[in-house]
Design a protein around this motif. Structure first.
Motif, PDB file in Angstrom:
ATOM      1  N   TYR A 167       0.836  -1.199   0.000  1.00  0.00           N
ATOM      2  CA  TYR A 167       0.000   0.000   0.000  1.00  0.00           C
ATOM      3  C   TYR A 167       0.875   1.254   0.000  1.00  0.00           C
ATOM      4  N   ASP A 183      -0.315   6.534   2.533  1.00  0.00           N
ATOM      5  CA  ASP A 183      -1.620   7.010   3.005  1.00  0.00           C
ATOM      6  C   ASP A 183      -2.714   5.954   2.859  1.00  0.00           C
ATOM      7  N   GLY A 184      -2.364   4.769   2.369  1.00  0.00           N
ATOM      8  CA  GLY A 184      -3.321   3.673   2.289  1.00  0.00           C
ATOM      9  C   GLY A 184      -4.388   3.813   1.228  1.00  0.00           C
ATOM     10  N   PHE A 231       0.837  -6.727   8.474  1.00  0.00           N
ATOM     11  CA  PHE A 231       0.737  -5.635   9.432  1.00  0.00           C
ATOM     12  C   PHE A 231       2.082  -5.370  10.085  1.00  0.00           C
ATOM     13  N   GLU A 271      -0.293  -1.527  14.254  1.00  0.00           N
ATOM     14  CA  GLU A 271      -1.694  -1.383  13.861  1.00  0.00           C
ATOM     15  C   GLU A 271      -1.860  -1.007  12.397  1.00  0.00           C
ATOM     16  N   ARG A 272      -0.764  -0.889  11.675  1.00  0.00           N
ATOM     17  CA  ARG A 272      -0.836  -0.401  10.302  1.00  0.00           C
ATOM     18  C   ARG A 272      -0.829  -1.551   9.303  1.00  0.00           C
ATOM     19  N   LEU A 275       0.169  -2.794   5.986  1.00  0.00           N
ATOM     20  CA  LEU A 275       1.173  -2.412   4.991  1.00  0.00           C
ATOM     21  C   LEU A 275       0.854  -2.949   3.604  1.00  0.00           C
ATOM     22  N   GLN A 283       9.844  -2.823   8.234  1.00  0.00           N
ATOM     23  CA  GLN A 283      10.156  -1.757   9.173  1.00  0.00           C
ATOM     24  C   GLN A 283      11.634  -1.687   9.538  1.00  0.00           C
TER      25      GLN A 283
END
Length: 290
Positions: A46, A49-50, A125, A128-129, A131, A165
């Motif tokens: 993604y 900003d999704g 993920f 909480e995001r 990806l 990450q």
């Protein structure tokens, strides 16, 4: 631990030690695809900003058509039905895309275009995001995946989230260069194409679909509804003037408020004036500043 799983994670460790992240993901998808009877194994990322997604990696079995280049900078609204389930951290198994619900019609059309028989989608993920997602397609026959196989894929998803990450995600640079703010992505015969917003005159609802009319006089049919487009398009550049019409504000030539049949809008490139619905007048006045 299951000996097969031990061997799998040992292979992952060896691949991580030998290859960079991009190469590791390519090898990982190939290993998983062969192990789990898939015809394609892919990974989608993604935007920050999704709102859009990119098909970043894809492995295909010999003789199977690849679609890596077909889904680039695609609006997430196209897969909203799927996206909502991924946000709940659910693995989504689609035994037969023909049976998808009505609200997933855009996704169904894409799956059928690719000749998919069964699909498995796993969220990625970090915290909480969300990806992105990865998963499988089959094109030769319908397939299912056991609970143990899906549990393994959950762990792989966790690994991919951690890798994303620890350093720059393989597609971060690509996303940074895909300046989609001035474009919309529309479906053409062989995939998706970026179209400048300046070239769009208006969008017109046709039942559950939408016609997009362009400055050069051409048009295209989109599987997404007008409501979906209204949520996606920048409100400072596009405004809804009737239940079934959204117009490009940069193409407005004249607003006639004295017409006997109500307010009429003249749009550059559109022969006939467009009638403005009462409930949309306030928004139009606010946008035009009167």
């Amino acid at each position: 631990m299951n000996p097969d799983l031990t061997s799998f994670w040992q292979q992952c460790s060896l691949l991580l030690a030998r290859y960079n992240r991009t190469e590791f993901i390519d090898h990982l998808l190939a290993m998983l695809g062969r192990m789990h009877r898939a015809d394609r194994a892919w990974l989608i990322v993604y935007s920050a900003d999704g709102t859009h997604f990119w098909n970043a990696h894809e492995w295909v079995r010999s003789g199977v058509q690849a679609y890596l280049d077909a889904l680039q900078g695609t609006p997430v609204s196209l897969i909203d039905w799927l996206h909502q389930q991924l946000l709940k951290r659910q693995i989504v198994y689609i035994a037969n895309p023909e049976l998808l619900p009505r609200q997933a019609r855009g996704l169904k059309a894409e799956f059928l275009r690719q000749g998919n028989k069964s699909i498995l989608c796993v969220p990625i993920f970090h915290g909480e995001r969300l990806l992105g997602l990865f998963g499988y397609d089959t094109v030769r026959q319908h397939e299912s995946w056991t609970e143990a196989e899906q549990d393994l894929l959950r762990e792989v998803g966790t690994l991919l989230g951690e890798l994303a990450q620890q350093g720059q995600h393989p597609q971060t640079a690509l996303q940074a260069n895909q300046h989609h703010g001035d474009f919309i992505y529309v479906r053409m015969k062989y995939g998706l194409a970026a179209v400048s917003m300046d070239d769009v005159l208006m969008l017109e609802a046709q039942r559950d679909y939408c016609h997009i009319h362009y400055r050069d006089g051409s048009s295209s049919m989109e599987l997404r509804s007008l409501k979906s487009w209204a949520q996606q398009l920048p409100p400072e550049r596009f405004v809804q003037i009737a239940r079934g019409i959204i117009v490009n504000t940069g193409r407005i030539q004249r607003l006639d408020r004295s017409a006997a049949q109500g307010w009429l809008l003249t749009l550059d490139g559109v022969a006939q004036p467009l009638k403005i619905g009462r409930q949309y007048r306030h928004q139009l006045r606010h946008l035009l500043g009167f």
